[in-house]
Design a protein around this motif. Structure first.
Motif, PDB file in Angstrom:
ATOM      1  N   ALA A  67       0.862  -1.189   0.000  1.00  0.00           N
ATOM      2  CA  ALA A  67       0.000   0.000   0.000  1.00  0.00           C
ATOM      3  C   ALA A  67       0.891   1.228   0.000  1.00  0.00           C
ATOM      4  O   ALA A  67       2.117   1.112   0.110  1.00  0.00           O
ATOM      5  CB  ALA A  67      -0.902  -0.003   1.233  1.00  0.00           C
ATOM      6  N   ASN A  68       0.271   2.403  -0.129  1.00  0.00           N
ATOM      7  CA  ASN A  68       1.063   3.640  -0.180  1.00  0.00           C
ATOM      8  C   ASN A  68       1.532   4.105   1.179  1.00  0.00           C
ATOM      9  O   ASN A  68       2.437   4.901   1.299  1.00  0.00           O
ATOM     10  CB  ASN A  68       0.243   4.763  -0.832  1.00  0.00           C
ATOM     11  CG  ASN A  68      -0.005   4.443  -2.288  1.00  0.00           C
ATOM     12  OD1 ASN A  68       0.827   3.795  -2.934  1.00  0.00           O
ATOM     13  ND2 ASN A  68      -1.162   4.845  -2.793  1.00  0.00           N
ATOM     14  N   GLU A  69       0.822   3.643   2.212  1.00  0.00           N
ATOM     15  CA  GLU A  69       1.214   4.030   3.572  1.00  0.00           C
ATOM     16  C   GLU A  69       1.006   2.817   4.472  1.00  0.00           C
ATOM     17  O   GLU A  69       0.490   1.793   4.030  1.00  0.00           O
ATOM     18  CB  GLU A  69       0.370   5.220   4.049  1.00  0.00           C
ATOM     19  CG  GLU A  69      -1.104   4.942   3.954  1.00  0.00           C
ATOM     20  CD  GLU A  69      -1.973   6.142   4.273  1.00  0.00           C
ATOM     21  OE1 GLU A  69      -1.610   6.873   5.202  1.00  0.00           O
ATOM     22  OE2 GLU A  69      -2.993   6.318   3.612  1.00  0.00           O
ATOM     23  N   LEU A  70       1.378   2.961   5.732  1.00  0.00           N
ATOM     24  CA  LEU A  70       1.223   1.864   6.678  1.00  0.00           C
ATOM     25  C   LEU A  70      -0.157   1.962   7.333  1.00  0.00           C
ATOM     26  O   LEU A  70      -0.457   2.930   8.034  1.00  0.00           O
ATOM     27  CB  LEU A  70       2.336   1.966   7.724  1.00  0.00           C
ATOM     28  CG  LEU A  70       2.729   0.692   8.456  1.00  0.00           C
ATOM     29  CD1 LEU A  70       3.015  -0.455   7.506  1.00  0.00           C
ATOM     30  CD2 LEU A  70       3.953   0.981   9.325  1.00  0.00           C
ATOM     31  N   LEU A  71      -1.023   0.971   7.045  1.00  0.00           N
ATOM     32  CA  LEU A  71      -2.396   0.982   7.565  1.00  0.00           C
ATOM     33  C   LEU A  71      -2.652  -0.322   8.290  1.00  0.00           C
ATOM     34  O   LEU A  71      -2.299  -1.394   7.785  1.00  0.00           O
ATOM     35  CB  LEU A  71      -3.390   1.035   6.398  1.00  0.00           C
ATOM     36  CG  LEU A  71      -3.443   2.278   5.543  1.00  0.00           C
ATOM     37  CD1 LEU A  71      -4.285   1.997   4.294  1.00  0.00           C
ATOM     38  CD2 LEU A  71      -4.057   3.412   6.351  1.00  0.00           C
ATOM     39  N   ALA A  99       2.288  -0.630   3.669  1.00  0.00           N
ATOM     40  CA  ALA A  99       1.591  -1.918   3.631  1.00  0.00           C
ATOM     41  C   ALA A  99       0.235  -1.757   4.292  1.00  0.00           C
ATOM     42  O   ALA A  99       0.054  -0.903   5.154  1.00  0.00           O
ATOM     43  CB  ALA A  99       2.389  -2.987   4.384  1.00  0.00           C
ATOM     44  N   GLU A 100      -0.722  -2.591   3.851  1.00  0.00           N
ATOM     45  CA  GLU A 100      -2.014  -2.629   4.517  1.00  0.00           C
ATOM     46  C   GLU A 100      -2.116  -3.953   5.248  1.00  0.00           C
ATOM     47  O   GLU A 100      -1.943  -5.021   4.644  1.00  0.00           O
ATOM     48  CB  GLU A 100      -3.137  -2.493   3.498  1.00  0.00           C
ATOM     49  CG  GLU A 100      -4.487  -2.488   4.161  1.00  0.00           C
ATOM     50  CD  GLU A 100      -5.606  -2.099   3.219  1.00  0.00           C
ATOM     51  OE1 GLU A 100      -5.320  -1.558   2.118  1.00  0.00           O
ATOM     52  OE2 GLU A 100      -6.760  -2.348   3.584  1.00  0.00           O
ATOM     53  N   LEU A 101      -2.369  -3.895   6.554  1.00  0.00           N
ATOM     54  CA  LEU A 101      -2.461  -5.110   7.376  1.00  0.00           C
ATOM     55  C   LEU A 101      -3.886  -5.235   7.894  1.00  0.00           C
ATOM     56  O   LEU A 101      -4.352  -4.355   8.630  1.00  0.00           O
ATOM     57  CB  LEU A 101      -1.488  -5.019   8.560  1.00  0.00           C
ATOM     58  CG  LEU A 101      -0.018  -4.933   8.159  1.00  0.00           C
ATOM     59  CD1 LEU A 101       0.636  -3.683   8.725  1.00  0.00           C
ATOM     60  CD2 LEU A 101       0.731  -6.164   8.627  1.00  0.00           C
ATOM     61  N   SER A 102      -4.613  -6.274   7.476  1.00  0.00           N
ATOM     62  CA  SER A 102      -5.999  -6.465   7.918  1.00  0.00           C
ATOM     63  C   SER A 102      -6.077  -7.728   8.754  1.00  0.00           C
ATOM     64  O   SER A 102      -5.785  -8.823   8.274  1.00  0.00           O
ATOM     65  CB  SER A 102      -6.943  -6.619   6.732  1.00  0.00           C
ATOM     66  OG  SER A 102      -6.654  -5.648   5.769  1.00  0.00           O
ATOM     67  N   LEU A 103      -6.484  -7.543   9.999  1.00  0.00           N
ATOM     68  CA  LEU A 103      -6.482  -8.640  10.963  1.00  0.00           C
ATOM     69  C   LEU A 103      -7.912  -9.082  11.241  1.00  0.00           C
ATOM     70  O   LEU A 103      -8.770  -8.259  11.551  1.00  0.00           O
ATOM     71  CB  LEU A 103      -5.830  -8.127  12.251  1.00  0.00           C
ATOM     72  CG  LEU A 103      -5.630  -9.096  13.397  1.00  0.00           C
ATOM     73  CD1 LEU A 103      -4.654 -10.201  13.015  1.00  0.00           C
ATOM     74  CD2 LEU A 103      -5.109  -8.343  14.625  1.00  0.00           C
ATOM     75  N   VAL A 104      -8.186 -10.376  11.105  1.00  0.00           N
ATOM     76  CA  VAL A 104      -9.482 -10.936  11.519  1.00  0.00           C
ATOM     77  C   VAL A 104      -9.230 -11.725  12.798  1.00  0.00           C
ATOM     78  O   VAL A 104      -8.516 -12.730  12.786  1.00  0.00           O
ATOM     79  CB  VAL A 104     -10.093 -11.839  10.415  1.00  0.00           C
ATOM     80  CG1 VAL A 104     -11.412 -12.448  10.905  1.00  0.00           C
ATOM     81  CG2 VAL A 104     -10.311 -11.033   9.147  1.00  0.00           C
ATOM     82  N   LYS A 105      -9.789 -11.227  13.920  1.00  0.00           N
ATOM     83  CA  LYS A 105      -9.529 -11.832  15.237  1.00  0.00           C
ATOM     84  C   LYS A 105     -10.476 -13.000  15.499  1.00  0.00           C
ATOM     85  O   LYS A 105     -11.680 -12.874  15.350  1.00  0.00           O
ATOM     86  CB  LYS A 105      -9.777 -10.807  16.349  1.00  0.00           C
ATOM     87  CG  LYS A 105      -8.725  -9.766  16.553  1.00  0.00           C
ATOM     88  CD  LYS A 105      -7.362 -10.274  16.899  1.00  0.00           C
ATOM     89  CE  LYS A 105      -7.251 -11.022  18.211  1.00  0.00           C
ATOM     90  NZ  LYS A 105      -5.837 -11.493  18.424  1.00  0.00           N
ATOM     91  N   ARG A 106      -9.908 -14.113  15.899  1.00  0.00           N
ATOM     92  CA  ARG A 106     -10.717 -15.223  16.421  1.00  0.00           C
ATOM     93  C   ARG A 106     -10.196 -15.667  17.787  1.00  0.00           C
ATOM     94  O   ARG A 106     -10.913 -16.249  18.558  1.00  0.00           O
ATOM     95  CB  ARG A 106     -10.670 -16.421  15.473  1.00  0.00           C
ATOM     96  CG  ARG A 106     -11.397 -16.158  14.197  1.00  0.00           C
ATOM     97  CD  ARG A 106     -11.626 -17.428  13.407  1.00  0.00           C
ATOM     98  NE  ARG A 106     -11.800 -17.047  12.015  1.00  0.00           N
ATOM     99  CZ  ARG A 106     -10.820 -16.886  11.165  1.00  0.00           C
ATOM    100  NH1 ARG A 106      -9.571 -17.155  11.523  1.00  0.00           N
ATOM    101  NH2 ARG A 106     -11.053 -16.498   9.930  1.00  0.00           N
ATOM    102  N   ILE A 107      -8.912 -15.398  18.040  1.00  0.00           N
ATOM    103  CA  ILE A 107      -8.325 -15.785  19.331  1.00  0.00           C
ATOM    104  C   ILE A 107      -8.796 -14.765  20.372  1.00  0.00           C
ATOM    105  O   ILE A 107      -8.564 -13.565  20.192  1.00  0.00           O
ATOM    106  CB  ILE A 107      -6.782 -15.772  19.266  1.00  0.00           C
ATOM    107  CG1 ILE A 107      -6.266 -16.586  18.077  1.00  0.00           C
ATOM    108  CG2 ILE A 107      -6.193 -16.279  20.571  1.00  0.00           C
ATOM    109  CD1 ILE A 107      -4.769 -16.447  17.832  1.00  0.00           C
TER     110      ILE A 107
END
Ligand code: C5P
Length: 299
Positions: A44-48, A82-90
């Motif tokens: 990505a263009n920025e850190l998200l 970078a784009e970091l997308s987290l799906v939480k299950r823990i």
């Protein structure tokens, strides 16, 4: 790229002593299990960073902190992002290592995405700056943690051990620090239980109930309201012992196979724990494989 961030269970967790630096020396047999968060990492263009499945965001913070730490250590990423997308299950802050696993996966994933080429030693060093149990999740699998948690001895993993994880409701603030702060000398032990359990894995033997132990048990019962009740209820309905993972309040028990794990979930359906069936996972990342008994982070 989509990464799985596996949870861990502490099959043993022994607190050996209080150190001069305020941390405690541990001996703990830890293992990654199939309960996992998903982390998608794209250029990505920025850190998200963003998160789904959790209202509060200490875990996102740990992902963001891991990304920022990699940027400052390598000088990369400030241009590419970078784009970091987290799906939480823990479940968060439950003793299952979710936030630490997310942070370690962020380091490994961004190291690949940005081609920063940090080796294992550098990744483990950055991981240890983010938290005592983050280094374990760089590789996952089975290991004995020593020191403050950042000295690792890799062990042959348990294959296909089914487990039931039961998480009582909890919202104790600053849990880890409070639990360590509540320890008494009578909670300390020698590390012999961990040695014994580790020897079983070295010999490719399964663990039995008598090999499991956790030095936080007394302190966790005192600090988490309702834990003792939830604990005895789970033991009663499933007719077997449950053990604390990490500093709690997550509890777990051994299941003989998948069908047994499912049966126990059914029995726990009406209790006030959130229950998950899981199995041991032999390593978090196929690209980071080490020979058994490799020592990581030892001086
Ligand atoms: O390293 P981490 O940030 O996970 O630790 C949080 C707190 O837990 C520490 O500040 C310390 O009070 C306690 N701790 C400890 N001994 C350890 C790990 C953590 O006393 N081995």
């Amino acid at each position: 790229m989509l990464y799985r961030c596996y949870a861990k269970l502490n099959f043993t967790l022994e607190i050996l002593r209080l150190r001069d630096d305020g941390y405690h020396d541990l001996a703990s047999l830890v293992h990654t299990v199939s309960l996992a968060d998903d982390l998608r990492i794209e250029l990505a263009n920025e850190l998200l960073t963003r998160v789904e499945g959790l209202d509060i965001d200490p875990e996102t913070n740990l992902v963001a902190r891991a990304a920022e730490r990699l940027v400052s250590a390598t000088g990369r990423g400030s241009r590419v992002g970078a784009e970091l997308s987290l799906v939480k299950r823990i479940p968060a802050a439950a003793g299952l290592g979710g936030g630490s696993s997310d942070a370690a996966t962020t380091l490994v994933g961004l190291n690949a995405l940005w081609d920063t080429r940090l080796g294992l030693t550098d990744l483990v060093r950055l991981a240890a700056e983010l938290g005592s149990d983050v280094p374990f999740f760089i590789r996952g699998g089975a290991a004995v943690m020593r020191g403050r948690g950042d000295e690792l001895e890799v062990l042959p993993p348990l294959t296909g051990q089914w487990l039931v994880i039961a998480v009582p409701p909890h919202d104790v603030l600053d849990k880890t620090r409070r639990l360590y702060g509540s320890l008494q000398p009578s909670d300390f032990s020698s590390g012999a239980m961990t040695q014994q359990a580790a020897e079983r894995l070295r010999n490719h033997e399964q663990l039995l109930f008598d090999h499991l132990a956790n030095g936080f048990e007394r302190a966790a019962r005192a600090v988490f309201p309702g834990l003792s009740d939830a604990w005895s209820q789970a033991e009663q309905v499933c007719d077997r012992r449950f053990f604390l993972s990490g500093a709690g309040p997550a509890l777990f028990t051994l299941a003989t196979d998948r069908a047994d794990a499912r049966r126990q979930l059914g029995k726990l359906a009406d209790s006030n724990v959130v229950a998950h069936a899981a199995r041991t996972v032999k390593h978090a990342r196929a690209s980071l494989r080490f020979a058994p008994e490799t020592r990581i982070g030892y001086p």
